[in-house]
Design a protein around this motif. Structure first.
Motif, PDB file in Angstrom:
ATOM      1  N   PRO A  55       0.798  -1.235   0.000  1.00 26.94           N
ATOM      2  CA  PRO A  55       0.000   0.000   0.000  1.00 26.94           C
ATOM      3  C   PRO A  55       0.820   1.269   0.000  1.00 26.94           C
ATOM      4  O   PRO A  55       0.411   2.280  -0.577  1.00 26.94           O
ATOM      5  CB  PRO A  55      -0.825  -0.131   1.293  1.00 26.94           C
ATOM      6  N   GLN A  56       2.009   1.245   0.620  1.00 29.51           N
ATOM      7  CA  GLN A  56       2.812   2.447   0.678  1.00 29.51           C
ATOM      8  C   GLN A  56       3.462   2.800  -0.656  1.00 29.51           C
ATOM      9  O   GLN A  56       4.000   3.898  -0.818  1.00 29.51           O
ATOM     10  CB  GLN A  56       3.896   2.332   1.763  1.00 29.51           C
ATOM     11  N   ARG A  57       3.384   1.860  -1.627  1.00 30.31           N
ATOM     12  CA  ARG A  57       4.012   2.108  -2.926  1.00 30.31           C
ATOM     13  C   ARG A  57       2.989   2.406  -4.019  1.00 30.31           C
ATOM     14  O   ARG A  57       3.371   2.595  -5.167  1.00 30.31           O
ATOM     15  CB  ARG A  57       4.861   0.919  -3.350  1.00 30.31           C
ATOM     16  N   ARG A  58       1.706   2.396  -3.702  1.00 27.42           N
ATOM     17  CA  ARG A  58       0.696   2.688  -4.707  1.00 27.42           C
ATOM     18  C   ARG A  58      -0.227   3.788  -4.200  1.00 27.42           C
ATOM     19  O   ARG A  58      -0.357   4.017  -2.986  1.00 27.42           O
ATOM     20  CB  ARG A  58      -0.115   1.440  -5.059  1.00 27.42           C
ATOM     21  N   LEU A  59      -0.879   4.441  -5.139  1.00 23.03           N
ATOM     22  CA  LEU A  59      -1.787   5.529  -4.816  1.00 23.03           C
ATOM     23  C   LEU A  59      -3.199   4.967  -4.684  1.00 23.03           C
ATOM     24  O   LEU A  59      -3.782   4.488  -5.658  1.00 23.03           O
ATOM     25  CB  LEU A  59      -1.741   6.597  -5.913  1.00 23.03           C
ATOM     26  N   ASP A  60      -3.754   5.016  -3.481  1.00 22.82           N
ATOM     27  CA  ASP A  60      -5.092   4.492  -3.220  1.00 22.82           C
ATOM     28  C   ASP A  60      -6.086   5.642  -3.078  1.00 22.82           C
ATOM     29  O   ASP A  60      -5.738   6.745  -2.641  1.00 22.82           O
ATOM     30  CB  ASP A  60      -5.110   3.641  -1.947  1.00 22.82           C
ATOM     31  N   SER A  61      -7.330   5.338  -3.436  1.00 20.96           N
ATOM     32  CA  SER A  61      -8.399   6.301  -3.214  1.00 20.96           C
ATOM     33  C   SER A  61      -9.022   6.044  -1.845  1.00 20.96           C
ATOM     34  O   SER A  61      -8.622   5.128  -1.125  1.00 20.96           O
ATOM     35  CB  SER A  61      -9.466   6.169  -4.306  1.00 20.96           C
ATOM     36  N   ALA A  62     -10.008   6.848  -1.490  1.00 17.42           N
ATOM     37  CA  ALA A  62     -10.659   6.667  -0.190  1.00 17.42           C
ATOM     38  C   ALA A  62     -11.389   5.334  -0.122  1.00 17.42           C
ATOM     39  O   ALA A  62     -11.589   4.773   0.954  1.00 17.42           O
ATOM     40  CB  ALA A  62     -11.632   7.816   0.061  1.00 17.42           C
ATOM     41  N   GLU A  63     -11.786   4.800  -1.308  1.00 14.27           N
ATOM     42  CA  GLU A  63     -12.507   3.528  -1.360  1.00 14.27           C
ATOM     43  C   GLU A  63     -11.582   2.322  -1.415  1.00 14.27           C
ATOM     44  O   GLU A  63     -12.043   1.186  -1.478  1.00 14.27           O
ATOM     45  CB  GLU A  63     -13.460   3.488  -2.558  1.00 14.27           C
ATOM     46  N   GLY A  64     -10.265   2.552  -1.480  1.00 11.67           N
ATOM     47  CA  GLY A  64      -9.334   1.440  -1.538  1.00 11.67           C
ATOM     48  C   GLY A  64      -8.556   1.388  -2.846  1.00 11.67           C
ATOM     49  O   GLY A  64      -8.353   2.406  -3.512  1.00 11.67           O
ATOM     50  N   CYS A  65      -8.128   0.178  -3.217  1.00  8.61           N
ATOM     51  CA  CYS A  65      -7.274  -0.006  -4.393  1.00  8.61           C
ATOM     52  C   CYS A  65      -8.102   0.115  -5.675  1.00  8.61           C
ATOM     53  O   CYS A  65      -9.034  -0.661  -5.897  1.00  8.61           O
ATOM     54  CB  CYS A  65      -6.608  -1.375  -4.317  1.00  8.61           C
ATOM     55  N   ARG A  66      -7.736   1.093  -6.519  1.00 11.99           N
ATOM     56  CA  ARG A  66      -8.413   1.285  -7.789  1.00 11.99           C
ATOM     57  C   ARG A  66      -7.418   1.746  -8.846  1.00 11.99           C
ATOM     58  O   ARG A  66      -6.399   2.366  -8.516  1.00 11.99           O
ATOM     59  CB  ARG A  66      -9.528   2.329  -7.675  1.00 11.99           C
ATOM     60  N   LEU A  67      -7.727   1.425 -10.102  1.00  9.24           N
ATOM     61  CA  LEU A  67      -6.920   1.917 -11.206  1.00  9.24           C
ATOM     62  C   LEU A  67      -7.329   3.346 -11.538  1.00  9.24           C
ATOM     63  O   LEU A  67      -8.433   3.796 -11.199  1.00  9.24           O
ATOM     64  CB  LEU A  67      -7.086   1.014 -12.439  1.00  9.24           C
ATOM     65  N   LEU A  68      -6.444   4.051 -12.238  1.00  6.05           N
ATOM     66  CA  LEU A  68      -6.632   5.471 -12.512  1.00  6.05           C
ATOM     67  C   LEU A  68      -7.203   5.672 -13.908  1.00  6.05           C
ATOM     68  O   LEU A  68      -6.726   5.068 -14.872  1.00  6.05           O
ATOM     69  CB  LEU A  68      -5.290   6.196 -12.371  1.00  6.05           C
ATOM     70  N   GLN A  69      -8.208   6.537 -14.009  1.00  6.53           N
ATOM     71  CA  GLN A  69      -8.768   6.935 -15.300  1.00  6.53           C
ATOM     72  C   GLN A  69      -8.398   8.390 -15.553  1.00  6.53           C
ATOM     73  O   GLN A  69      -8.719   9.263 -14.743  1.00  6.53           O
ATOM     74  CB  GLN A  69     -10.287   6.765 -15.306  1.00  6.53           C
ATOM     75  N   THR A  70      -7.727   8.657 -16.685  1.00  3.62           N
ATOM     76  CA  THR A  70      -7.236  10.006 -16.961  1.00  3.62           C
ATOM     77  C   THR A  70      -7.985  10.700 -18.089  1.00  3.62           C
ATOM     78  O   THR A  70      -7.853  11.916 -18.241  1.00  3.62           O
ATOM     79  CB  THR A  70      -5.739   9.960 -17.325  1.00  3.62           C
ATOM     80  N   VAL A  71      -8.724   9.954 -18.909  1.00  7.19           N
ATOM     81  CA  VAL A  71      -9.487  10.555 -20.010  1.00  7.19           C
ATOM     82  C   VAL A  71     -10.905   9.989 -19.973  1.00  7.19           C
ATOM     83  O   VAL A  71     -11.127   8.890 -19.461  1.00  7.19           O
ATOM     84  CB  VAL A  71      -8.836  10.255 -21.386  1.00  7.19           C
ATOM     85  N   PRO A  72     -11.880  10.722 -20.517  1.00  8.89           N
ATOM     86  CA  PRO A  72     -13.253  10.197 -20.543  1.00  8.89           C
ATOM     87  C   PRO A  72     -13.335   8.892 -21.341  1.00  8.89           C
ATOM     88  O   PRO A  72     -12.595   8.689 -22.309  1.00  8.89           O
ATOM     89  CB  PRO A  72     -14.038  11.322 -21.236  1.00  8.89           C
ATOM     90  N   PHE A  73     -14.200   8.030 -20.909  1.00  8.34           N
ATOM     91  CA  PHE A  73     -14.482   6.744 -21.547  1.00  8.34           C
ATOM     92  C   PHE A  73     -13.314   5.749 -21.453  1.00  8.34           C
ATOM     93  O   PHE A  73     -13.367   4.689 -22.066  1.00  8.34           O
ATOM     94  CB  PHE A  73     -14.863   6.913 -23.024  1.00  8.34           C
ATOM     95  N   GLU A  74     -12.253   6.098 -20.716  1.00 13.17           N
ATOM     96  CA  GLU A  74     -11.146   5.144 -20.585  1.00 13.17           C
ATOM     97  C   GLU A  74     -11.601   3.887 -19.851  1.00 13.17           C
ATOM     98  O   GLU A  74     -11.230   2.772 -20.223  1.00 13.17           O
ATOM     99  CB  GLU A  74      -9.969   5.789 -19.849  1.00 13.17           C
ATOM    100  N   ALA A  75     -12.404   4.062 -18.812  1.00  8.20           N
ATOM    101  CA  ALA A  75     -12.899   2.903 -18.069  1.00  8.20           C
ATOM    102  C   ALA A  75     -13.807   2.045 -18.953  1.00  8.20           C
ATOM    103  O   ALA A  75     -13.721   0.802 -18.925  1.00  8.20           O
ATOM    104  CB  ALA A  75     -13.663   3.364 -16.830  1.00  8.20           C
ATOM    105  N   PHE A  76     -14.658   2.694 -19.763  1.00 13.27           N
ATOM    106  CA  PHE A  76     -15.541   1.943 -20.651  1.00 13.27           C
ATOM    107  C   PHE A  76     -14.737   1.155 -21.685  1.00 13.27           C
ATOM    108  O   PHE A  76     -14.997  -0.030 -21.917  1.00 13.27           O
ATOM    109  CB  PHE A  76     -16.509   2.893 -21.355  1.00 13.27           C
ATOM    110  N   MET A  77     -13.755   1.807 -22.308  1.00 12.42           N
ATOM    111  CA  MET A  77     -12.960   1.136 -23.332  1.00 12.42           C
ATOM    112  C   MET A  77     -12.116   0.015 -22.727  1.00 12.42           C
ATOM    113  O   MET A  77     -11.925  -1.033 -23.356  1.00 12.42           O
ATOM    114  CB  MET A  77     -12.058   2.142 -24.050  1.00 12.42           C
ATOM    115  N   THR A  78     -11.627   0.221 -21.511  1.00 15.49           N
ATOM    116  CA  THR A  78     -10.856  -0.834 -20.850  1.00 15.49           C
ATOM    117  C   THR A  78     -11.737  -2.039 -20.541  1.00 15.49           C
ATOM    118  O   THR A  78     -11.340  -3.191 -20.772  1.00 15.49           O
ATOM    119  CB  THR A  78     -10.237  -0.300 -19.555  1.00 15.49           C
ATOM    120  N   GLN A  79     -12.938  -1.774 -20.027  1.00 17.00           N
ATOM    121  CA  GLN A  79     -13.870  -2.866 -19.746  1.00 17.00           C
ATOM    122  C   GLN A  79     -14.260  -3.592 -21.024  1.00 17.00           C
ATOM    123  O   GLN A  79     -14.374  -4.827 -21.038  1.00 17.00           O
ATOM    124  CB  GLN A  79     -15.118  -2.312 -19.051  1.00 17.00           C
TER     125      GLN A  79
END
Length: 323
Positions: A83-107
């Motif tokens: 955990p100390q080597r990764r960036l976590d959100s308040a909800e826990g371990c998640r991947l980062l989305q930097t552009v719109p629809f990136e999560a949709f295209m990845t899924q």
């Protein structure tokens, strides 16, 4: 209109009869019929991939009984980083989305890849159904064996890549000590994972290629035995360049597995060549001089001598279409 519909029905039923093995056992078709058959098989194969992609897209965020969701399976290696080597959100371990629809295209990308693998028997069968009518019974047996082993080896390579991936990721993300924190974007992370799975899967086809070349007489066991050290060294070099990031875990895992599989293929070639030499000795072929003809019947047959229907051994008739 009724006549037209009737003619259309007769045409479709006639096409089905032509494709039937009962009425057309040798698979004879004209060039246009081959094109139509290819279009039909390709359509069914694409439909299977689309259905598998829809299933994979839904599975990405849904657990199937005791089986975790596809998203969790993909994300787990990243979440295994301390955990100390990764960036976590308040909800826990998640991947980062930097552009719109990136999560949709990845899924969508992961869903299509998983669906294509799960429904591979369906689209592989369409490929097989298009090729099989043009093969002899013995050729069908070898082709079916090849497809079966190729699928198993590819899946084995992909599973090994998934097992090694967390260790490789932790090693690569561990450089820089406390000066860096890891925040991987979904697109880059998924591309890295899929490329590793594909590289391992394709690389595991090497022993099958060696066995095929030996079966057709291109490569002999004595040659493989002579080249063994050089080939093993080449496998380690290939693994170093092929694995993304060139981490030692992936490289050694791929090189070690390929070396073991190559050795198995060499031993299979040894067994095959010994069996072939024994057959040649029993037939007396090994005693023939290089300029002496083998004891085959070279008398050419005429068209009248050929059977007009397929033989029981699976041979084709003399009236087969060249296409």
């Amino acid at each position: 209109m009724a006549e037209s519909a009737s003619g259309n029905g007769e045409g479709r039923s006639s096409k089905r009869r032509k494709r039937s093995r009962r009425t057309n056992p040798d698979g004879t078709m004209t060039l246009i019929e081959h094109i139509y058959e290819f279009r039909r098989r390709l359509g069914f194969a694409l439909l299977a991939v689309v259905i598998g992609g829809i299933f994979g897209f839904i599975w990405f965020g849904t657990n199937i009984g005791p089986i975790p969701s596809l998203g969790d399976l993909v994300k787990d290696p990243y979440c295994a980083i301390p955990p100390q080597r990764r960036l976590d959100s308040a909800e826990g371990c998640r991947l980062l989305q930097t552009v719109p629809f990136e999560a949709f295209m990845t899924q969508l990308k992961v869903g299509i890849a998983a669906g294509a693998v799960l429904l591979s028997p369906a689209w592989l069968y369409q490929l097989w159904a298009f090729i099989a009518p043009g093969l002899y019974s013995k050729e069908r047996k070898y082709a079916l064996t090849f497809v079966g082993f190729a699928s198993v080896l590819f899946a084995t390579g992909a599973v090994l890549a998934y097992i090694l991936f967390p260790h490789a990721l932790q090693l690569l993300m561990g450089f820089g000590q406390d000066a860096f924190v890891t925040a991987l974007t979904a697109d880059k992370y998924i591309s890295f994972l899929l490329s590793l799975l594909i590289i391992f899967g394709i690389s595991f086809e090497l022993p099958l290629l060696v066995v095929m070349l030996n079966r057709v007489g291109i490569v002999k066991y004595v040659q493989l035995k002579k080249w063994r050290r050089g080939i093993v060294f080449a496998l380690f070099v290939f693994a170093a360049f092929a694995t993304p990031g060139s981490d030692p875990f992936s490289m050694l895992g791929l090189a070690g597995a390929l070396t073991v599989l190559f050795e198995i293929a060499v031993q299979m070639a040894r067994f095959h060549d010994r069996k072939l030499e024994k057959t040649r000795g029993d037939e007396g072929w090994d005693k023939l001089a290089d300029d002496e003809a083998a004891p085959f019947d070279y008398t050419p047959s005429t068209v009248d001598d050929e059977p007009s229907t397929p033989t029981a051994s699976g041979g084709r008739s003399s009236t087969d279409d060249v296409t």
